[in-house]
Scaffold this motif. Structure first.
Motif, PDB file in Angstrom:
ATOM      1  N   UNK A 165       8.708  28.978 -15.216  1.00 19.73           N
ATOM      2  CA  UNK A 165      10.082  28.640 -15.641  1.00 19.73           C
ATOM      3  C   UNK A 165      10.577  29.787 -16.526  1.00 19.73           C
ATOM      4  N   UNK A 166      11.557  30.523 -15.988  1.00 14.41           N
ATOM      5  CA  UNK A 166      12.090  31.670 -16.735  1.00 14.41           C
ATOM      6  C   UNK A 166      13.224  31.230 -17.666  1.00 14.41           C
ATOM      7  N   UNK A 167      12.999  31.472 -18.933  1.00 14.41           N
ATOM      8  CA  UNK A 167      13.963  31.016 -19.952  1.00 14.41           C
ATOM      9  C   UNK A 167      14.636  32.225 -20.601  1.00 14.41           C
ATOM     10  N   UNK A 168      15.962  32.135 -20.774  1.00 14.89           N
ATOM     11  CA  UNK A 168      16.637  33.114 -21.644  1.00 14.89           C
ATOM     12  C   UNK A 168      17.146  32.374 -22.879  1.00 14.89           C
ATOM     13  N   UNK A 169      17.134  33.087 -23.992  1.00 17.24           N
ATOM     14  CA  UNK A 169      17.489  32.443 -25.265  1.00 17.24           C
ATOM     15  C   UNK A 169      18.631  33.210 -25.933  1.00 17.24           C
ATOM     16  N   UNK A 170      19.660  32.471 -26.310  1.00 18.03           N
ATOM     17  CA  UNK A 170      20.751  33.057 -27.112  1.00 18.03           C
ATOM     18  C   UNK A 170      20.519  32.620 -28.548  1.00 18.03           C
ATOM     19  N   UNK A 171      20.131  33.569 -29.380  1.00 21.99           N
ATOM     20  CA  UNK A 171      19.825  33.246 -30.771  1.00 21.99           C
ATOM     21  C   UNK A 171      21.094  33.228 -31.618  1.00 21.99           C
ATOM     22  N   UNK A 172      21.034  32.474 -32.706  1.00 23.52           N
ATOM     23  CA  UNK A 172      22.130  32.487 -33.678  1.00 23.52           C
ATOM     24  C   UNK A 172      22.127  33.795 -34.461  1.00 23.52           C
ATOM     25  N   UNK A 191       4.946  26.724 -26.052  1.00 23.39           N
ATOM     26  CA  UNK A 191       3.773  27.608 -25.908  1.00 23.39           C
ATOM     27  C   UNK A 191       2.557  26.865 -25.343  1.00 23.39           C
ATOM     28  N   UNK A 192       2.582  25.537 -25.416  1.00 23.24           N
ATOM     29  CA  UNK A 192       1.455  24.745 -24.911  1.00 23.24           C
ATOM     30  C   UNK A 192       1.297  24.890 -23.396  1.00 23.24           C
ATOM     31  N   UNK A 193       2.350  25.295 -22.708  1.00 23.62           N
ATOM     32  CA  UNK A 193       2.277  25.414 -21.249  1.00 23.62           C
ATOM     33  C   UNK A 193       2.707  26.823 -20.824  1.00 23.62           C
ATOM     34  N   UNK A 194       1.759  27.601 -20.265  1.00 29.04           N
ATOM     35  CA  UNK A 194       2.078  29.007 -19.949  1.00 29.04           C
ATOM     36  C   UNK A 194       3.111  29.191 -18.840  1.00 29.04           C
ATOM     37  N   UNK A 195       3.484  28.109 -18.141  1.00 26.40           N
ATOM     38  CA  UNK A 195       4.519  28.310 -17.103  1.00 26.40           C
ATOM     39  C   UNK A 195       5.887  28.623 -17.741  1.00 26.40           C
ATOM     40  N   UNK A 196       6.052  28.254 -19.019  1.00 27.26           N
ATOM     41  CA  UNK A 196       7.314  28.551 -19.698  1.00 27.26           C
ATOM     42  C   UNK A 196       7.297  29.986 -20.226  1.00 27.26           C
ATOM     43  N   UNK A 197       8.266  30.777 -19.746  1.00 28.04           N
ATOM     44  CA  UNK A 197       8.311  32.183 -20.174  1.00 28.04           C
ATOM     45  C   UNK A 197       9.695  32.523 -20.708  1.00 28.04           C
ATOM     46  N   UNK A 198       9.749  32.921 -21.980  1.00 23.06           N
ATOM     47  CA  UNK A 198      11.036  33.394 -22.512  1.00 23.06           C
ATOM     48  C   UNK A 198      11.154  34.860 -22.086  1.00 23.06           C
ATOM     49  N   UNK A 199      11.979  35.102 -21.049  1.00 20.80           N
ATOM     50  CA  UNK A 199      12.049  36.458 -20.487  1.00 20.80           C
ATOM     51  C   UNK A 199      13.070  37.336 -21.221  1.00 20.80           C
ATOM     52  N   UNK A 200      13.968  36.740 -21.957  1.00 19.98           N
ATOM     53  CA  UNK A 200      14.922  37.521 -22.753  1.00 19.98           C
ATOM     54  C   UNK A 200      15.415  36.666 -23.903  1.00 19.98           C
ATOM     55  N   UNK A 201      15.567  37.284 -25.071  1.00 21.89           N
ATOM     56  CA  UNK A 201      16.019  36.544 -26.252  1.00 21.89           C
ATOM     57  C   UNK A 201      16.809  37.497 -27.138  1.00 21.89           C
ATOM     58  N   UNK A 202      18.056  37.170 -27.354  1.00 24.04           N
ATOM     59  CA  UNK A 202      18.928  38.087 -28.096  1.00 24.04           C
ATOM     60  C   UNK A 202      19.957  37.300 -28.899  1.00 24.04           C
ATOM     61  N   UNK A 226      15.974  30.392 -14.928  1.00 24.45           N
ATOM     62  CA  UNK A 226      15.955  28.940 -14.675  1.00 24.45           C
ATOM     63  C   UNK A 226      16.630  28.156 -15.790  1.00 24.45           C
ATOM     64  N   UNK A 227      16.467  28.650 -17.020  1.00 25.63           N
ATOM     65  CA  UNK A 227      16.908  27.865 -18.183  1.00 25.63           C
ATOM     66  C   UNK A 227      17.565  28.774 -19.218  1.00 25.63           C
ATOM     67  N   UNK A 228      18.645  28.274 -19.799  1.00 28.08           N
ATOM     68  CA  UNK A 228      19.228  28.928 -20.977  1.00 28.08           C
ATOM     69  C   UNK A 228      19.049  27.998 -22.171  1.00 28.08           C
TER      70      UNK A 228
END
Ligand code: GYE
Length: 326
Positions: A165-172, A191-202, A226-228
């Motif tokens: 699961x590719x995650x992007x994160x928009x930080x405050x 972090x408990x499940x390695x399928x979750x990957x934060x691929x970009x965080x800004x 996959x996820x924002x």
């Protein structure tokens, strides 16, 4: 201007009245004589729907409580907040309240307030100072918990699935308590499940415009998102524009989790463009005014006061929207 010694003297006498009023309405005249409490409030800015609601809550509550409010907008700049606090100290206000833009760098100016015997209340955002005598109380949300709630929804949503699961994160805003804590709370859970990957965080600086701009860049650089996870509704709403412009369906092609639950966010949630919102209440005004009266009257107050909050699914957003005040 209310003198602190007189406030302390009448504080005990007023206690019955405050309790009787059950919200402290009577304590507005705590100083006696012309004794209106003067509060200097250094606001972060006007970066989001949350902030607008928070400012209104503070202004309305001050008027209702008979507190004379001096208000400044720092436009998301710490130096402006420090200037505002120094000017409140020079004006000898009775109490200073502020919502610190970032966590660090407050010791010097808060020491100046302490030396001037002006009590300080933190609202909404925390500071990382080791010296907790620099402020009387901190009223606001548990941002780590908010990040955890966002992560927990994601874990449930992808339960039993094994694909990455590719995650992007928009930080405050960089260095702010909600950005730091919402990031770490979320990371802690996923972090408990390695399928979750934060691929970009800004950072998107908590604004709609920046949220859109950064999401455009995320979409260009990453073919599979996959996820924002956006640290507030406004950045999520900006990102939705970028996602639609890229020919994708927000909420379907890219699942979206945000924090705040302001009206525009809740509307997008009810339309299925956002999938889940973790609530963060901006309505801190009434509690802040009660706290200010107590502090000025020399009463002891809890060092930490937590805001009560919930979470919303699209169905829950539909039900809550008609009575949503902000
Ligand atoms: O979530 C965001 C705002 O500090 C909790 O600041 C607040 C955050 C809120 O700009 O929308």
């Amino acid at each position: 201007m209310l003198k602190r010694w007189s406030a302390a003297l009448v504080g005990g006498l007023l206690l019955v009245g405050v309790l009787g009023a059950c919200g402290g309405e009577n304590a507005g005249s705590a100083g006696g004589g012309d004794g209106k409490i003067t509060m200097g409030f250094a606001q972060v800015g006007a970066e989001s729907g949350w902030r607008t609601a928070n400012t209104k809550s503070i202004q309305d509550a001050a008027a209702a409580a008979g507190i004379d409010l001096k208000f400044s907008d720092a436009q998301q700049k710490q130096e402006n907040q420090i200037k505002a606090i120094r000017s409140y100290i020079a004006q000898k206000v009775d109490v200073i309240a502020f919502s610190p833009v970032v966590e660090s760098g407050w010791d010097a100016v808060l020491q100046e307030a302490k030396d001037a015997k002006i009590p300080v209340i933190l609202t909404d955002r925390a500071i990382d100072s080791k010296d907790t005598t620099l402020y009387k109380s901190f009223l606001g949300s548990d941002f780590v918990l908010e990040g955890k709630k966002a992560g927990e929804w994601l874990v449930k949503e992808y339960q039993g699935k094994t694909d990455p699961v590719n995650i992007v994160e928009l930080q405050g805003t960089t260095g702010s308590a909600p950005a730091n804590d919402r990031k770490s709370g979320f990371a802690d859970v996923i972090k408990a499940d390695p399928k979750f990957k934060v691929i970009a965080s800004q950072t998107g600086d908590f604004t709609r415009a920046k949220g859109k701009e950064v999401m455009e860049a995320f979409l260009k650089a990453n073919p599979k998102i996959d996820v924002l996870y956006a640290h507030n509704d406004d950045m999520g709403l900006g990102a939705i524009e970028a996602i639609e412009a890229a020919g994708k369906k927000p909420g379907v092609d890219i699942k979206i989790i945000t924090v705040d639950a302001v009206k525009d966010g809740m509307t997008a949630l009810s339309e299925g463009k956002i999938n889940y919102i973790v609530e963060c209440s901006p309505l801190l005004g009434p509690q802040l005014m009660d706290l200010a009266k107590k502090v000025v009257n020399g009463e002891s107050v809890p060092q930490r006061i937590l805001t009560e909050e919930t979470t919303f699914t699209p169905e829950q957003a539909k039900a809550a929207l008609p009575s949503r005040k902000y």
